[in-house]
Design a protein around this motif. Structure first.
Motif, mmCIF file in Angstrom:
data_model
loop_
_atom_site.group_PDB
_atom_site.id
_atom_site.type_symbol
_atom_site.label_atom_id
_atom_site.label_comp_id
_atom_site.label_asym_id
_atom_site.label_seq_id
_atom_site.Cartn_x
_atom_site.Cartn_y
_atom_site.Cartn_z
ATOM 1 N N GLU A 82 0.820 -1.214 0.000
ATOM 2 C CA GLU A 82 0.000 0.000 0.000
ATOM 3 C C GLU A 82 0.852 1.261 0.000
ATOM 4 O O GLU A 82 0.511 2.265 -0.627
ATOM 5 C CB GLU A 82 -0.937 0.002 1.199
ATOM 6 C CG GLU A 82 -2.001 -1.090 1.145
ATOM 7 C CD GLU A 82 -2.951 -1.025 2.318
ATOM 8 O OE1 GLU A 82 -2.781 -0.122 3.164
ATOM 9 O OE2 GLU A 82 -3.865 -1.876 2.382
ATOM 10 N N ILE A 83 1.969 1.238 0.706
ATOM 11 C CA ILE A 83 2.823 2.419 0.766
ATOM 12 C C ILE A 83 3.466 2.666 -0.583
ATOM 13 O O ILE A 83 3.525 3.794 -1.074
ATOM 14 C CB ILE A 83 3.888 2.249 1.864
ATOM 15 C CG1 ILE A 83 3.207 2.155 3.233
ATOM 16 C CG2 ILE A 83 4.876 3.418 1.846
ATOM 17 C CD1 ILE A 83 4.148 1.838 4.371
ATOM 18 N N ALA A 84 3.945 1.589 -1.215
ATOM 19 C CA ALA A 84 4.536 1.731 -2.542
ATOM 20 C C ALA A 84 3.508 2.262 -3.531
ATOM 21 O O ALA A 84 3.794 3.137 -4.342
ATOM 22 C CB ALA A 84 5.088 0.393 -3.018
ATOM 23 N N ALA A 85 2.290 1.747 -3.434
ATOM 24 C CA ALA A 85 1.242 2.196 -4.343
ATOM 25 C C ALA A 85 0.916 3.668 -4.136
ATOM 26 O O ALA A 85 0.586 4.380 -5.086
ATOM 27 C CB ALA A 85 -0.012 1.344 -4.149
ATOM 28 N N ALA A 86 1.014 4.142 -2.892
ATOM 29 C CA ALA A 86 0.703 5.547 -2.611
ATOM 30 C C ALA A 86 1.649 6.485 -3.347
ATOM 31 O O ALA A 86 1.270 7.593 -3.735
ATOM 32 C CB ALA A 86 0.782 5.808 -1.107
ATOM 33 N N PHE A 87 2.884 6.057 -3.552
ATOM 34 C CA PHE A 87 3.865 6.887 -4.234
ATOM 35 C C PHE A 87 4.057 6.487 -5.691
ATOM 36 O O PHE A 87 4.426 7.325 -6.516
ATOM 37 C CB PHE A 87 5.218 6.813 -3.516
ATOM 38 C CG PHE A 87 5.172 7.321 -2.114
ATOM 39 C CD1 PHE A 87 4.996 8.669 -1.857
ATOM 40 C CD2 PHE A 87 5.295 6.458 -1.040
ATOM 41 C CE1 PHE A 87 4.947 9.150 -0.568
ATOM 42 C CE2 PHE A 87 5.248 6.925 0.258
ATOM 43 C CZ PHE A 87 5.072 8.274 0.497
ATOM 44 N N GLY A 88 3.827 5.223 -6.001
ATOM 45 C CA GLY A 88 4.141 4.718 -7.327
ATOM 46 C C GLY A 88 2.954 4.575 -8.252
ATOM 47 O O GLY A 88 3.120 4.143 -9.395
ATOM 48 N N LYS A 89 1.757 4.914 -7.783
ATOM 49 C CA LYS A 89 0.571 4.876 -8.634
ATOM 50 C C LYS A 89 -0.142 6.217 -8.538
ATOM 51 O O LYS A 89 -0.242 6.801 -7.452
ATOM 52 C CB LYS A 89 -0.382 3.739 -8.218
ATOM 53 C CG LYS A 89 0.167 2.348 -8.513
ATOM 54 C CD LYS A 89 -0.840 1.276 -8.159
ATOM 55 C CE LYS A 89 -0.331 -0.124 -8.487
ATOM 56 N NZ LYS A 89 -0.203 -0.354 -9.923
ATOM 57 N N GLN A 90 -0.627 6.708 -9.666
ATOM 58 C CA GLN A 90 -1.376 7.958 -9.697
ATOM 59 C C GLN A 90 -2.422 7.871 -10.787
ATOM 60 O O GLN A 90 -2.089 7.821 -11.974
ATOM 61 C CB GLN A 90 -0.448 9.153 -9.942
ATOM 62 C CG GLN A 90 -1.169 10.503 -9.858
ATOM 63 C CD GLN A 90 -0.210 11.670 -9.839
ATOM 64 O OE1 GLN A 90 0.783 11.656 -9.116
ATOM 65 N NE2 GLN A 90 -0.512 12.690 -10.615
ATOM 66 N N GLY A 91 -3.672 7.831 -10.376
ATOM 67 C CA GLY A 91 -4.741 7.651 -11.357
ATOM 68 C C GLY A 91 -4.537 6.364 -12.120
ATOM 69 O O GLY A 91 -4.333 5.300 -11.512
ATOM 70 N N PRO A 92 -4.556 6.396 -13.457
ATOM 71 C CA PRO A 92 -4.402 5.178 -14.240
ATOM 72 C C PRO A 92 -2.950 4.762 -14.454
ATOM 73 O O PRO A 92 -2.681 3.785 -15.150
ATOM 74 C CB PRO A 92 -5.027 5.568 -15.581
ATOM 75 C CG PRO A 92 -4.691 7.026 -15.704
ATOM 76 C CD PRO A 92 -4.783 7.583 -14.306
#
Length: 208
Positions: A82-92
């Motif tokens: 979840e932490i990685a996704a918070a920084f490594g994902k944005q919208g699509p």
């Protein structure tokens, strides 16, 4: 070698630091270089250094030229983190590469995001919409490396620094999916000083 995104000690300010470009692709902290009182923007010319093709630091659907001393590093966003996704994902979009400006004397990154197949403008609109505190957004059709692309310019309010800063990104569709190349920076001054690197990427980008 691809480096997974990791966080060992999460502090409340981590999100703000990552957004400001003070964390590396694996989210390990590094001391920020001292900021000179005055600094000239680098000349917009390449030194035969590119990223994107097989054998470079980041294997991407596109390649583009880099200014001297800008250092690329592949980024892997681990599934279920979840932490990685918070920084490594944005919208699509999912981050796949970041090019660090600190060795060249600036605080910030050119970041490359993969958004899957689909219209470039739709992907870029989703990317910017997912940016918290974004405002003054404009979208324009442009040519990037001779290909049709969409560019967004906007500002993002940084609550830690209590000021808005300029950001921009362009997106283009390739047979391997849509790619977004984004330039942020610690603040507007850093962003503007790094523009030659962004403009070089935009003019030299080509699908692979």
């Amino acid at each position: 070698m691809r480096h997974p995104i990791r966080v060992r000690n999460l502090a409340p300010a981590l999100a703000a630091l990552a957004a400001a470009g003070l964390l590396t692709g694996c989210l390990g902290t590094e001391p920020a270089p001292e900021r000179p009182a005055a600094r000239k923007a680098p000349e917009a010319k390449a030194a035969g250094n590119t990223v994107g093709a097989t054998g470079t630091a980041c294997a991407l659907p596109v390649s583009f030229a880099l200014l001297p001393d800008w250092k690329p590093q592949a980024v892997t966003v681990s599934d279920g983190d979840e932490i990685a996704a918070a920084f490594g994902k944005q919208g699509p979009a999912t981050m796949v590469c970041e090019v660090d400006a600190k060795p060249a004397g600036n605080i910030g990154f050119l970041r490359v995001w993969s958004a899957g197949k689909g219209p470039a403008r739709a992907a870029l609109e989703g990317f910017v919409k997912a940016e918290k505190n974004a405002s003054k957004v404009t979208f324009n059709a442009i040519a990037a490396g001779g290909m049709d692309a969409t560019e967004a310019t906007y500002t993002v309010y940084n609550k830690i620094m209590e000021e808005s800063k300029e950001e921009r990104a362009f997106a283009l569709s390739t047979p391997k999916g849509t790619v977004i190349i984004h330039l942020g920076g610690l603040d507007t001054q850093e962003h503007r000083e790094m523009l030659p690197a962004y403009e070089l990427a935009r003019s030299s980008v080509k699908a692979l």
